[in-house]
Scaffold this motif. Sequence first.
Motif, mmCIF file in Angstrom:
data_model
loop_
_atom_site.group_PDB
_atom_site.id
_atom_site.type_symbol
_atom_site.label_atom_id
_atom_site.label_comp_id
_atom_site.label_asym_id
_atom_site.label_seq_id
_atom_site.Cartn_x
_atom_site.Cartn_y
_atom_site.Cartn_z
ATOM 1 N N LEU A 1 -38.600 18.737 -6.310
ATOM 2 C CA LEU A 1 -39.565 19.771 -6.686
ATOM 3 C C LEU A 1 -40.083 20.500 -5.459
ATOM 4 C CD1 LEU A 1 -41.681 17.721 -9.270
ATOM 5 C CD2 LEU A 1 -39.693 19.185 -9.717
ATOM 6 N N SER A 2 -40.391 21.769 -5.664
ATOM 7 C CA SER A 2 -41.086 22.505 -4.607
ATOM 8 C C SER A 2 -42.532 22.030 -4.553
ATOM 9 C CB SER A 2 -41.037 24.004 -4.888
ATOM 10 O OG SER A 2 -41.964 24.352 -5.917
ATOM 11 N N ARG A 3 -43.267 22.457 -3.559
ATOM 12 C CA ARG A 3 -44.665 22.045 -3.441
ATOM 13 C C ARG A 3 -45.545 22.646 -4.532
ATOM 14 N NH1 ARG A 3 -42.591 21.901 1.655
ATOM 15 N NH2 ARG A 3 -42.992 19.948 2.795
ATOM 16 N N ARG A 4 -45.008 23.607 -5.267
ATOM 17 C CA ARG A 4 -45.712 24.135 -6.445
ATOM 18 C C ARG A 4 -45.245 23.469 -7.717
ATOM 19 N NH1 ARG A 4 -44.529 29.963 -7.115
ATOM 20 N NH2 ARG A 4 -45.985 29.735 -8.857
ATOM 21 N N GLY A 5 -44.336 22.523 -7.589
ATOM 22 C CA GLY A 5 -43.852 21.821 -8.760
ATOM 23 C C GLY A 5 -42.674 22.473 -9.445
ATOM 24 N N LEU A 6 -42.041 23.439 -8.787
ATOM 25 C CA LEU A 6 -40.871 24.083 -9.375
ATOM 26 C C LEU A 6 -39.637 23.208 -9.193
ATOM 27 C CD1 LEU A 6 -41.387 27.753 -8.065
ATOM 28 C CD2 LEU A 6 -42.131 26.750 -10.248
ATOM 29 N N ASP A 7 -38.759 23.231 -10.192
ATOM 30 C CA ASP A 7 -37.521 22.474 -10.132
ATOM 31 C C ASP A 7 -36.597 23.107 -9.102
ATOM 32 O OD1 ASP A 7 -35.362 20.900 -10.553
ATOM 33 O OD2 ASP A 7 -35.025 21.472 -12.645
ATOM 34 N N ALA A 8 -36.293 22.354 -8.031
ATOM 35 C CA ALA A 8 -35.501 22.916 -6.939
ATOM 36 C C ALA A 8 -34.130 22.278 -6.791
ATOM 37 C CB ALA A 8 -36.262 22.784 -5.618
ATOM 38 N N GLY A 9 -33.961 21.072 -7.319
ATOM 39 C CA GLY A 9 -32.685 20.396 -7.141
ATOM 40 C C GLY A 9 -32.718 19.004 -7.710
ATOM 41 N N VAL A 10 -31.765 18.161 -7.277
ATOM 42 C CA VAL A 10 -31.656 16.821 -7.828
ATOM 43 C C VAL A 10 -30.975 15.889 -6.820
ATOM 44 C CG1 VAL A 10 -29.400 17.244 -8.917
ATOM 45 C CG2 VAL A 10 -30.945 15.504 -9.879
ATOM 46 N N ILE A 11 -31.358 14.623 -6.843
ATOM 47 C CA ILE A 11 -30.702 13.561 -6.087
ATOM 48 C C ILE A 11 -29.920 12.734 -7.091
ATOM 49 C CG2 ILE A 11 -31.021 11.548 -4.596
ATOM 50 C CD1 ILE A 11 -33.745 12.690 -3.821
ATOM 51 N N ARG A 12 -28.605 12.634 -6.894
ATOM 52 C CA ARG A 12 -27.808 11.914 -7.883
ATOM 53 C C ARG A 12 -26.677 11.141 -7.218
ATOM 54 N NH1 ARG A 12 -25.194 17.344 -10.598
ATOM 55 N NH2 ARG A 12 -23.273 17.455 -9.349
ATOM 56 N N ALA A 13 -26.175 10.141 -7.927
ATOM 57 C CA ALA A 13 -25.034 9.368 -7.461
ATOM 58 C C ALA A 13 -23.760 10.180 -7.635
ATOM 59 C CB ALA A 13 -24.933 8.062 -8.234
ATOM 60 N N THR A 14 -22.795 9.943 -6.768
ATOM 61 C CA THR A 14 -21.512 10.619 -6.889
ATOM 62 C C THR A 14 -20.720 10.059 -8.071
ATOM 63 O OG1 THR A 14 -20.387 9.040 -5.454
ATOM 64 C CG2 THR A 14 -21.402 10.972 -4.392
ATOM 65 N N GLU A 15 -19.744 10.823 -8.516
ATOM 66 C CA GLU A 15 -18.868 10.343 -9.592
ATOM 67 C C GLU A 15 -18.122 9.095 -9.147
ATOM 68 O OE1 GLU A 15 -16.251 13.161 -11.329
ATOM 69 O OE2 GLU A 15 -17.809 14.655 -11.695
ATOM 70 N N ALA A 16 -17.770 9.032 -7.867
ATOM 71 C CA ALA A 16 -17.051 7.862 -7.359
ATOM 72 C C ALA A 16 -17.867 6.590 -7.542
ATOM 73 C CB ALA A 16 -16.714 8.061 -5.887
ATOM 74 N N LEU A 17 -19.188 6.686 -7.379
ATOM 75 C CA LEU A 17 -20.049 5.521 -7.556
ATOM 76 C C LEU A 17 -20.227 5.183 -9.029
ATOM 77 C CD1 LEU A 17 -21.852 3.335 -6.413
ATOM 78 C CD2 LEU A 17 -23.698 5.001 -6.214
ATOM 79 N N THR A 18 -20.494 6.183 -9.857
ATOM 80 C CA THR A 18 -20.785 5.900 -11.270
ATOM 81 C C THR A 18 -19.557 5.527 -12.069
ATOM 82 O OG1 THR A 18 -20.640 8.272 -11.770
ATOM 83 C CG2 THR A 18 -22.823 7.386 -11.258
ATOM 84 N N ARG A 19 -18.370 5.989 -11.655
ATOM 85 C CA ARG A 19 -17.184 5.623 -12.432
ATOM 86 C C ARG A 19 -16.559 4.311 -11.958
ATOM 87 N NH1 ARG A 19 -14.457 10.184 -9.665
ATOM 88 N NH2 ARG A 19 -13.126 9.339 -8.022
#
Length: 334
Positions: free
Chosen positions: A314-332
């Motif tokens: 989130l930005s400092r105003r609470g706007l959706d700015a991105g995401v932290i996620r696992a790679t496909e290699a990890l989840t599959r």
Amino acid sequence: MDRSVPLVEIWRGELLESLHRGHAVVCDGRGDIVASWGDPETVIYPRSSAKMIQALPLLSSGAADRYGLNTEQLALACASHNGAAIHTDRVSAWLDQLGLGESDFRCGPQEPADIPARNGLILAGEEPCQIHNNCSGKHCGFLTLAQYMGAGPEYVEIDHPVQQAALAAFEETTGESSPGYGIDGCSAPNFATTVHGLARSMAWFATASTRSDQQSQGAIRLVEAMMKHPDLVAGEGRACTSLMRAMGGRVAIKTGAEAVFIAILPEQQLGVALKITDGATRASECAIAAILVGLGVLEVDHPATRSYLNAPILSRRGLDAGVIRATEALTRGF
């Protein structure tokens, strides 16, 4: 040659902004690899993820029973705590029980991560002391064992009986001879092993109930203490505490500096170890959450999980700015 693989992605908008590489192993009670990413034979320092190994001699020696240590004290022996009052009050009481004081520690002072505790020191015009050190519970365990052994006060020296006992436990549970050691942030030796060796050790802890020896019985008590007192193992706002709570006392997990993480799964009799090569904690927290989800012990949509896996940026105003996620290699990989 670097054989690490991408494990965690940082997306901002439509752009892959950052990528964290690493190694991870899931190991069964026989020491066999169930799943792996990267190179299982990469040698690492486990840092604070190995505290339950360092605490084993405290129980197998009989020292814990001799001093009547309770489950809170055993959890603190495995902790990297925030230095909140719930931690420091118990550490101080443990020192009193031993007839010792803060000056007997060899871990060094550290500013508490807990904001109320930190602000309290500032308002009182006081400096942080060694009791605030995130490893002070582990060092209480070292002091207890040293006193039980009748050993000298310099318990962090490599040739001290306490550290030699820790090394013996480390090599027994990892199934490997350690190639060496480094000095941890708390001044104690930290023994190196492979990622596979660390996962093998965690599987050894996970399968302790299948054995009757004194060392294994101590392992059961340490893991149960961690799962019973997740607030003492780390603290509010920490991944160890929030994710253990989310799993309802079924799994013990522990972070280590420079992006190491372990998990002990007694019901599945599995151990997990991972290392993010660039040392980013945000990546190790995401990766361990993804592995725990993959192993079926953590709900992907639990609010605690969403703080680390598929976590919004989130930005400092609470706007959706991105995401932290696992790679496909990890989840599959499951």
